[in-house]
Design an enzyme around this catalytic site. Structure first.
Site, PDB file in Angstrom:
ATOM      1  CB  CYS A 275     -56.028 -74.033  22.210  1.00 62.10           C
ATOM      2  SG  CYS A 275     -56.510 -72.296  22.070  1.00 62.10           S
TER       3      CYS A 275
ATOM      4  NE  ARG B  15     -57.161 -70.194  18.935  1.00 68.42           N
ATOM      5  CZ  ARG B  15     -55.928 -69.785  18.687  1.00 68.42           C
ATOM      6  NH1 ARG B  15     -55.736 -68.587  18.196  1.00 68.42           N
ATOM      7  NH2 ARG B  15     -54.895 -70.555  18.910  1.00 68.42           N
TER       8      ARG B  15
END
Length: 273
Positions: free
Chosen positions: A234, A230
């Site tokens: 980003c 994750r």
């Protein structure tokens, strides 16, 4: 109707139309938000992450690697082999490595020391491939064992405090071709990109909801994403260079988010669009 009220009629009509014009977007906004909420509720029914959990539990007990050993003596912070409650206290400082580690970096340590696997090779493996697929199962099962528990990351050790400050600075650090930071999207209330709400990670509720939901099954890719993946994505969206897997940079961000979300409930592994 008097001459005076006749003169006011056009003005009253304009005022009513203006009022309806103001109400209509609000109603549309509400229906959009309601639709998103209903969509997410439907997704929660039959989360495929359960399949990853089953795989992870089997991998924890399976004898693997050059040392033909299981992960059952791995210490995630609560003693060798203790899994329940460990997830909500990570990242934390470990005396045996002299470092603050998150779940994935700690699993790399155990895979290397207990099973004889090459931690550097695993860290260099692309997401969704080979041992990284096994990592997905392990993080899914371990996080599920703490589901519903409250996050309680320690800040007792000097290195834990230092990592929080490093994570905070990284969160607000702007750079790349778009001059973005994590804070660009996640430091204010009521932000959204497309149909995705963006939690305010500087506040307790937002940090708890954001940090506490990963790992998660991504419907759009049909894969389970760990927190490391994750964070990696980003950085991609910010047009930053990819951080090293289980690097101090990603762990520091995890400390910052986890401490901000203290007391929040762990919902991982969740399901995302």
């Amino acid at each position: 109707m008097t001459r005076t009220t006749k003169g006011l009629a056009p003005l009253i009509a304009v005022a009513m139309l203006s009022l309806l014009g103001a109400v209509a977007p609000a109603a549309a906004q509400k229906s959009t938000a309601d639709g998103i909420a209903e969509y997410r509720e439907m997704l929660q029914d039959g989360n495929p992450a359960e399949l990853f959990e089953m795989k992870g539990e089997a991998l924890w007990k399976e004898k693997r690697g050059p040392k033909n050993a299981s992960m059952e003596r791995c210490d995630l912070g609560k003693g060798p082999g203790v899994v329940k409650g460990a997830f909500v206290e990570l990242p934390r400082y470990f005396a045996d490595t002299g470092k603050v580690q998150d779940l994935e970096s700690r699993l790399l340590t155990c895979m290397e020391t207990l099973q004889g696997l090459d931690a550097k090779k695993i860290a260099a493996t692309p997401f969704g491939k080979y041992e990284q697929k096994n990592m997905e199962g392990l993080v899914a099962w371990i996080s599920a064992e703490s589901k519903g528990m409250k996050f309680n990351l320690s800040q007792a050790h000097a290195q834990e405090k230092q990592m929080y400050e490093v994570g905070k600075r990284m969160f607000y650090m702007r750079g790349g071709p778009h001059d973005f930071a994590c804070a660009t999207c996640h430091a204010a209330d009521d932000k959204r990109i497309r149909l995705q709400d963006l939690p305010n990670l500087t506040k307790n509720a937002g940090a708890a909801a954001g940090f506490g939901a990963w790992p998660a099954y991504r419907v759009s890719s049909g894969e389970l994403w760990s927190m490391q993946r994750r964070l990696n994505d980003c950085f991609r969206q910010q047009r930053f260079p990819y951080p090293g897997y289980a690097s101090d940079a990603t762990i520091a961000l995890g400390v910052f988010l986890g401490v901000n979300g203290k007391g929040g409930e762990a919902t991982a592994p969740s399901i995302k669009r």
